[in-house]
Design a protein around this motif. Structure first.
Motif, short mmCIF file in Angstrom:
data_model
loop_
_atom_site.label_atom_id
_atom_site.label_comp_id
_atom_site.label_asym_id
_atom_site.label_seq_id
_atom_site.Cartn_x
_atom_site.Cartn_y
_atom_site.Cartn_z
N VAL A 18 -4.23 9.82 -2.19
CA VAL A 18 -3.89 9.75 -3.59
C VAL A 18 -4.35 8.55 -4.43
CG1 VAL A 18 -1.64 9.10 -4.82
CG2 VAL A 18 -1.47 9.98 -2.66
N PHE A 19 -4.88 8.85 -5.66
CA PHE A 19 -5.49 7.95 -6.51
C PHE A 19 -4.56 7.64 -7.50
CE2 PHE A 19 -10.56 7.36 -7.34
CZ PHE A 19 -10.44 5.99 -7.43
N VAL A 20 -4.49 6.28 -7.90
CA VAL A 20 -3.49 5.76 -8.62
C VAL A 20 -4.14 4.85 -9.59
CG1 VAL A 20 -0.99 4.73 -8.84
CG2 VAL A 20 -1.58 6.07 -6.88
N LEU A 21 -3.80 5.11 -10.95
CA LEU A 21 -3.92 4.06 -11.94
C LEU A 21 -2.63 3.32 -12.28
CD1 LEU A 21 -5.52 2.92 -14.58
CD2 LEU A 21 -4.70 5.21 -15.80
N PHE A 22 -2.98 1.90 -11.97
CA PHE A 22 -1.88 0.97 -12.64
C PHE A 22 -2.22 0.50 -13.75
CE2 PHE A 22 -1.85 1.07 -7.76
CZ PHE A 22 -0.69 0.93 -7.17
N TYR A 23 -1.56 0.58 -14.63
CA TYR A 23 -1.61 0.44 -15.94
C TYR A 23 -0.56 -0.45 -16.83
CZ TYR A 23 1.73 4.09 -17.57
OH TYR A 23 2.70 4.87 -17.79
N ALA A 83 -5.75 -1.32 -12.90
CA ALA A 83 -6.36 -1.18 -11.61
C ALA A 83 -6.60 0.18 -11.00
CB ALA A 83 -5.52 -2.24 -10.38
N LEU A 84 -7.55 0.61 -10.45
CA LEU A 84 -7.63 2.02 -9.82
C LEU A 84 -7.57 1.78 -8.23
CD1 LEU A 84 -10.72 3.14 -11.99
CD2 LEU A 84 -8.18 3.07 -12.59
N CYS A 85 -6.58 2.38 -7.62
CA CYS A 85 -6.44 2.13 -6.23
C CYS A 85 -6.40 3.58 -5.47
CB CYS A 85 -5.15 1.32 -5.87
SG CYS A 85 -5.15 -0.38 -6.86
N LEU A 86 -7.09 3.55 -4.40
CA LEU A 86 -6.90 4.81 -3.47
C LEU A 86 -6.09 4.42 -2.34
CD1 LEU A 86 -8.44 7.76 -3.58
CD2 LEU A 86 -9.75 6.68 -1.67
N GLU A 140 -0.68 2.08 6.40
CA GLU A 140 -0.68 1.77 4.99
C GLU A 140 -1.66 1.09 4.50
OE1 GLU A 140 3.48 0.07 4.11
OE2 GLU A 140 4.52 2.10 4.73
N ARG A 141 -2.57 1.70 3.79
CA ARG A 141 -3.78 1.01 3.59
C ARG A 141 -4.04 1.50 1.85
NH1 ARG A 141 -9.53 2.86 4.44
NH2 ARG A 141 -10.63 1.06 4.21
N VAL A 142 -4.43 0.51 1.40
CA VAL A 142 -5.04 0.87 -0.10
C VAL A 142 -6.43 0.16 -0.36
CG1 VAL A 142 -4.46 0.18 -2.46
CG2 VAL A 142 -2.69 0.38 -0.62
N VAL A 143 -7.22 1.00 -1.20
CA VAL A 143 -8.68 0.56 -1.40
C VAL A 143 -8.92 0.41 -2.81
CG1 VAL A 143 -11.03 1.14 -1.17
CG2 VAL A 143 -9.27 1.68 0.57
N VAL A 144 -8.90 -0.70 -3.35
CA VAL A 144 -9.05 -0.77 -4.95
C VAL A 144 -10.76 -0.40 -5.06
CG1 VAL A 144 -9.25 -2.64 -6.77
CG2 VAL A 144 -7.75 -2.88 -4.65
N TYR A 145 -10.76 0.47 -6.12
CA TYR A 145 -12.15 0.95 -6.71
C TYR A 145 -12.64 -0.34 -7.87
CZ TYR A 145 -15.59 3.73 -9.14
OH TYR A 145 -16.64 4.12 -9.82
N THR A 146 -13.83 -0.39 -7.64
CA THR A 146 -14.55 -1.49 -8.59
C THR A 146 -15.67 -0.79 -9.27
OG1 THR A 146 -15.71 -2.57 -6.70
CG2 THR A 146 -13.31 -3.47 -7.42
N GLY A 147 -16.05 0.22 -8.82
CA GLY A 147 -17.34 0.73 -9.51
C GLY A 147 -17.38 1.37 -10.68
#
Length: 517
Positions: free
Chosen positions: A395-400, A449-452, A459-466
């Protein structure tokens, strides 16, 4: 005859019980000799102390309560000053004496009550003291009269401390008593009464007015009317006793939380940031118009000791600057929906709150109808973890933030990403309004924030910074999915071993039971 015998027996038992109770109190009281400045009271000796001392001032405290230490120091200082007087000071540890605290209806963890003439059930509550002088002043004003406040203002006007001056046409007027009652409730504030017409002439005012003076400067004036109450007068004094905005610290916390103004606007801001001066100035500029309706407080998010208040309002340091509004009666929180914190924006928000038009910040918005039917799924607080931590989906989530231009700029990109991944099984593209839903996860960095959320049992979350382009987002997603597949194989193997071990243990217990039979 039998009735008389029963009455006699009952009276005898009551005498025995009373004597036993007094003896128990005397034994318990041995640990608290009368020569001590402060008595250590508990359930066993409280009644005896109450009977012995005409005025018993008791501090009910909890040893581990942070705010109680200053009150304890003030109490001990007052005890030293009151030695030999008819006022006896005592303390009760409410953590140990829970039954006694309940019996006396003590609900706080740092409360001071004055018990008079052995009356156990109608004590007088002492205001939260700032110092030992506060306690002494409170006791003196309680026992005194308005005449004690009549003073020459020459010294008061030159004082750096705030002085509340009452000027009334008749000294026996009911306004005088109201003024004095307010003085009793506010022992940390200097009060004075005068009938010197030169004072009124100096400040261009009329009779029946309360003046707030500091260094001969008139801070504010309050015209008394038949509608004025003691509470209204206290609110006026305590509000203008403080600056238009107050920093939340260990020293000001009690004053802020005990304020008669229950609506609080809180600015969470980083004091070391480049924009601090400008934001604080705007906050201060908006405060003046709401002095008697809203208390303006600012919190430095860079101060570690402010962690508890930030946790309460679910504010993270990277989210600053932001403004929250709360009422201390219902504790409902409101969020100022803007990236721009200028005087006009803050003023508009405060007015909308007072008019009942502001929308409260909730733990979760209601689930929108058809939220999972669109290419970009619209998540809320109650569905975030359920969808994000589904072990079968990536799941790719945009926190806005809806009012943020940076967030709005990403909406087309997110729609484009959802379209590009439309045929991918087990892949979900979603977004969530971080300003309207509490995010109960560890987050780093600001919004958007863009989080995968990888397809894992853990339960793991990876923050996208590219780079924020579709091809880079897809590349990142593919890479994380490959990592997750390998990790999931290990997870599945560990789960298989755990299940087999559990089955073996159950079988072993079952065989042992059969052997016993």
């Amino acid at each position: 005859m039998k009735t008389l015998l029963l009455l006699g027996a009952t009276a005898f038992c009551l005498c025995v019980f009373a004597a036993a109770e007094q003896e128990a109190e005397r034994r318990a009281d041995k640990s608290s000799p009368e020569e001590e400045e402060v008595l250590q009271l508990k359930k066993g000796n409280f009644n005896r102390a109450l009977r012995k001392h005409k005025q018993l001032l008791v501090h009910f405290y909890a040893p581990l309560a942070g705010d109680g230490h200053r009150t304890s120091d003030a109490f001990e200082g007052a005890a030293a000053e009151l030695q030999g007087s008819e006022v006896k000071l005592a303390v009760v540890d409410v953590a140990k004496e829970k039954d006694l605290a309940k019996e006396l209806n003590v609900t706080g963890i740092s409360v001071i009550k004055l018990f008079l003439s052995g009356d156990k059930h109608n004590p007088v509550t002492c205001p939260v003291p700032q110092s030992s002088a506060s306690i002494l002043t409170w006791l003196k004003r309680r026992a005194g009269s308005a005449d004690d406040l009549i003073a020459d203002l020459s010294q008061a006007e030159a004082s750096e401390e705030l002085t509340v001056v009452g000027f009334f046409q008749e000294l026996n007027h009911e306004y005088i008593q109201m003024f004095y009652n307010a003085a009793v409730d506010l022992p940390d504030v200097n009060f004075a009464l005068t009938q010197n017409n030169d004072v009124i002439t100096k400040y261009g005012l009329t009779h029946d007015v309360v003046l707030l003076l500091k260094k001969s400067k008139l801070i504010q004036a309050y015209k008394m009317t038949p509608e004025t109450s003691k509470e209204m007068l206290k609110i006026f004094i305590t509000v203008y006793q403080m600056d238009p905005i107050t920093e939340y610290t260990g020293q000001t916390a009690t004053q802020i939380l005990s304020s008669s103004v229950l609506n609080h606007a809180l600015l969470f801001v980083n004091k070391s940031s480049a924009a601090f001066e400008e934001i604080q100035s705007a906050f201060n500029g908006a405060a003046e118009a709401f002095r008697l309706k809203i208390l303006f407080v600012w919190v430095n998010v860079d101060e570690p000791r402010n962690g508890r208040i930030m946790e309460y309002f679910r504010v993270r340091d990277f989210e600053a600057p932001l403004i929250r509004m709360v009422n201390l009666t219902d504790h409902v929180t409101y969020h100022l929906p803007s990236d721009t914190l200028d005087v006009k924006t803050i003023t508009t928000f405060c007015r909308s709150y007072l008019e009942g038009k502001a929308k409260p910040k909730m733990q979760s918005e209601p689930m929108p109808e058809g939220w999972d039917q669109m290419p970009v799924k619209e998540l809320v607080g109650m569905t975030l973890e359920e969808v994000g931590f589904n072990p079968n989906n990536t799941v790719f989530v945009l926190f806005y933030i809806p009012y943020s231009t940076k967030s709005q700029a990403l909406f087309p990109l997110w729609e484009e990403l959802a379209e590009a991944l439309k045929g991918r099984e087990g892949v979900v593209v979603a977004r969530i309004d971080a300003s309207a839903n509490d995010i109960n996860m560890s987050m780093q960095g600001g919004y958007p924030a863009l989080c995968l959320f990888p397809a894992l049992h853990a339960e793991r979350v990876v923050v996208y910074t590219g780079k924020r382009k579709v091809k880079d987002l897809v590349k990142f997603l593919d890479k994380e999915m490959e990592k997750a597949k390998k990790v999931k194989v290990q997870e599945d193997e560990e789960r298989r071993k755990y299940i087999e071990a559990a089955k073996a243990e159950d079988a072993k217990k079952a065989n042992a039971t059969k052997d016993e039979l």
